[in-house]
Design a protein around this motif. Structure first.
Motif, PDB file in Angstrom:
ATOM      1  N   MET A 189       0.829  -1.201   0.000  1.00  0.00           N
ATOM      2  CA  MET A 189       0.000   0.000   0.000  1.00  0.00           C
ATOM      3  C   MET A 189       0.861   1.248   0.000  1.00  0.00           C
ATOM      4  N   ARG A 190       1.942   1.243   0.786  1.00  0.00           N
ATOM      5  CA  ARG A 190       2.805   2.412   0.882  1.00  0.00           C
ATOM      6  C   ARG A 190       3.483   2.698  -0.455  1.00  0.00           C
ATOM      7  N   GLN A 191       3.974   1.657  -1.141  1.00  0.00           N
ATOM      8  CA  GLN A 191       4.641   1.847  -2.419  1.00  0.00           C
ATOM      9  C   GLN A 191       3.681   2.396  -3.458  1.00  0.00           C
ATOM     10  N   ALA A 192       2.435   1.979  -3.419  1.00  0.00           N
ATOM     11  CA  ALA A 192       1.449   2.481  -4.373  1.00  0.00           C
ATOM     12  C   ALA A 192       1.072   3.920  -4.065  1.00  0.00           C
ATOM     13  N   ARG A 193       1.121   4.314  -2.792  1.00  0.00           N
ATOM     14  CA  ARG A 193       0.630   5.610  -2.384  1.00  0.00           C
ATOM     15  C   ARG A 193       1.666   6.726  -2.484  1.00  0.00           C
ATOM     16  N   VAL A 194       2.942   6.441  -2.311  1.00  0.00           N
ATOM     17  CA  VAL A 194       3.925   7.512  -2.188  1.00  0.00           C
ATOM     18  C   VAL A 194       4.486   7.992  -3.518  1.00  0.00           C
ATOM     19  N   THR A 195       3.994   7.514  -4.634  1.00  0.00           N
ATOM     20  CA  THR A 195       4.553   7.937  -5.910  1.00  0.00           C
ATOM     21  C   THR A 195       3.796   9.118  -6.513  1.00  0.00           C
ATOM     22  N   ASP A 196       2.922   9.754  -5.771  1.00  0.00           N
ATOM     23  CA  ASP A 196       2.141  10.859  -6.319  1.00  0.00           C
ATOM     24  C   ASP A 196       2.887  12.183  -6.189  1.00  0.00           C
ATOM     25  N   ASP A 197       2.341  13.208  -6.832  1.00  0.00           N
ATOM     26  CA  ASP A 197       2.949  14.535  -6.764  1.00  0.00           C
ATOM     27  C   ASP A 197       1.977  15.545  -6.169  1.00  0.00           C
ATOM     28  N   ARG A 198       1.159  15.102  -5.244  1.00  0.00           N
ATOM     29  CA  ARG A 198       0.169  15.991  -4.637  1.00  0.00           C
ATOM     30  C   ARG A 198       0.820  16.870  -3.577  1.00  0.00           C
ATOM     31  N   TRP A 199       0.073  17.903  -3.176  1.00  0.00           N
ATOM     32  CA  TRP A 199       0.545  18.809  -2.137  1.00  0.00           C
ATOM     33  C   TRP A 199       0.345  18.150  -0.779  1.00  0.00           C
ATOM     34  N   HIS A 200       1.365  18.188   0.055  1.00  0.00           N
ATOM     35  CA  HIS A 200       1.299  17.726   1.435  1.00  0.00           C
ATOM     36  C   HIS A 200       1.369  18.976   2.304  1.00  0.00           C
ATOM     37  N   SER A 201       0.492  19.081   3.292  1.00  0.00           N
ATOM     38  CA  SER A 201       0.475  20.314   4.072  1.00  0.00           C
ATOM     39  C   SER A 201       0.373  20.049   5.562  1.00  0.00           C
ATOM     40  N   ILE A 202       0.867  21.006   6.322  1.00  0.00           N
ATOM     41  CA  ILE A 202       0.772  20.998   7.776  1.00  0.00           C
ATOM     42  C   ILE A 202       0.317  22.383   8.215  1.00  0.00           C
ATOM     43  N   THR A 203      -0.236  22.457   9.398  1.00  0.00           N
ATOM     44  CA  THR A 203      -0.591  23.732  10.000  1.00  0.00           C
ATOM     45  C   THR A 203       0.205  23.874  11.280  1.00  0.00           C
ATOM     46  N   VAL A 204       0.895  24.989  11.420  1.00  0.00           N
ATOM     47  CA  VAL A 204       1.686  25.235  12.625  1.00  0.00           C
ATOM     48  C   VAL A 204       1.051  26.371  13.405  1.00  0.00           C
ATOM     49  N   ASN A 205       1.203  26.325  14.696  1.00  0.00           N
ATOM     50  CA  ASN A 205       0.590  27.307  15.579  1.00  0.00           C
ATOM     51  C   ASN A 205       1.519  28.511  15.756  1.00  0.00           C
ATOM     52  N   ARG A 206       1.835  29.149  14.658  1.00  0.00           N
ATOM     53  CA  ARG A 206       2.665  30.355  14.640  1.00  0.00           C
ATOM     54  C   ARG A 206       2.143  31.292  13.553  1.00  0.00           C
ATOM     55  N   GLU A 207       2.412  32.573  13.727  1.00  0.00           N
ATOM     56  CA  GLU A 207       2.015  33.547  12.715  1.00  0.00           C
ATOM     57  C   GLU A 207       2.908  33.433  11.487  1.00  0.00           C
ATOM     58  N   ARG A 208       2.423  33.915  10.378  1.00  0.00           N
ATOM     59  CA  ARG A 208       3.124  33.825   9.090  1.00  0.00           C
ATOM     60  C   ARG A 208       4.515  34.441   9.161  1.00  0.00           C
ATOM     61  N   GLU A 209       4.637  35.564   9.855  1.00  0.00           N
ATOM     62  CA  GLU A 209       5.915  36.262   9.957  1.00  0.00           C
ATOM     63  C   GLU A 209       6.939  35.458  10.754  1.00  0.00           C
ATOM     64  N   GLU A 210       6.493  34.649  11.712  1.00  0.00           N
ATOM     65  CA  GLU A 210       7.408  33.850  12.532  1.00  0.00           C
ATOM     66  C   GLU A 210       7.951  32.637  11.776  1.00  0.00           C
ATOM     67  N   VAL A 211       7.213  32.173  10.773  1.00  0.00           N
ATOM     68  CA  VAL A 211       7.611  30.973  10.042  1.00  0.00           C
ATOM     69  C   VAL A 211       8.685  31.282   9.011  1.00  0.00           C
ATOM     70  N   GLY A 212       8.586  32.403   8.340  1.00  0.00           N
ATOM     71  CA  GLY A 212       9.550  32.757   7.308  1.00  0.00           C
ATOM     72  C   GLY A 212       9.141  32.216   5.950  1.00  0.00           C
ATOM     73  N   PRO A 213       9.918  32.504   4.901  1.00  0.00           N
ATOM     74  CA  PRO A 213       9.541  32.077   3.553  1.00  0.00           C
ATOM     75  C   PRO A 213       9.646  30.568   3.346  1.00  0.00           C
ATOM     76  N   GLN A 214      10.665  29.945   3.929  1.00  0.00           N
ATOM     77  CA  GLN A 214      10.838  28.495   3.777  1.00  0.00           C
ATOM     78  C   GLN A 214      11.641  27.980   4.975  1.00  0.00           C
ATOM     79  N   PRO A 215      10.988  27.257   5.887  1.00  0.00           N
ATOM     80  CA  PRO A 215      11.688  26.758   7.074  1.00  0.00           C
ATOM     81  C   PRO A 215      12.862  25.847   6.718  1.00  0.00           C
ATOM     82  N   GLN A 216      13.822  25.750   7.619  1.00  0.00           N
ATOM     83  CA  GLN A 216      15.096  25.077   7.359  1.00  0.00           C
ATOM     84  C   GLN A 216      14.982  23.631   6.867  1.00  0.00           C
ATOM     85  N   PRO A 217      14.199  22.739   7.491  1.00  0.00           N
ATOM     86  CA  PRO A 217      14.156  21.366   6.964  1.00  0.00           C
ATOM     87  C   PRO A 217      13.666  21.295   5.518  1.00  0.00           C
TER      88      PRO A 217
END
Length: 138
Positions: free
Chosen positions: A25-53
């Protein structure tokens, strides 16, 4: 005594079958190019344009950072550009690390070394702990 041996044998066979099914199931599922998203409990200005990881993945990903709906922090979405299953796994790991880094200031990891002895029945848990940041819900 005989019942215990049969129970362990049946349980072991079921565990092996479950691991094999999860891999398929994992091999079939991880080959896509969809958007993966998270929500963090910080304001936009605190996150920056692109976090380090995420920044460490370089040009292999596209990143969107925007305010989360309802004023609930910041939404960070990313997707791989021409990357296979390993690229998607690296992206999912980077998103999880981004969330912990932005919210706590450090990347949280499981206990190492583990607090238990290595046993054959503990092998699935050890595998899940090693690969848990690459799969599952974000």
């Amino acid at each position: 005594m005989r019942r215990a041996v049969v129970t362990i044998a049946v349980g072991g066979a079921a565990g092996v079958a479950a691991v094999a099914a999860a891999r398929r199931m994992r091999q079939a599922r991880v080959t896509d190019d969809r958007w993966h998203s998270i929500t963090v409990n910080r304001e936009r200005e605190e996150v920056g344009p692109q976090p380090q990881p995420l920044h460490d993945l370089g040009e292999t990903i596209q990143v969107r950072v925007r305010p989360a709906p309802g004023g609930r922090g910041t939404e960070i979405a990313a997707r791989c550009v021409d990357a296979g299953p390993e690229g998607v796994r690296a992206l999912r790991r980077a998103l999880r690390e981004t969330r912990t880094l932005v919210e706590t200031g450090e990347i949280l990891l499981p206990d190492s070394p583990p607090t238990t002895r290595r046993t054959p029945l503990g092998a699935p848990l050890a595998y899940a702990t090693r690969h848990g940041r690459q799969e599952g819900r974000l």
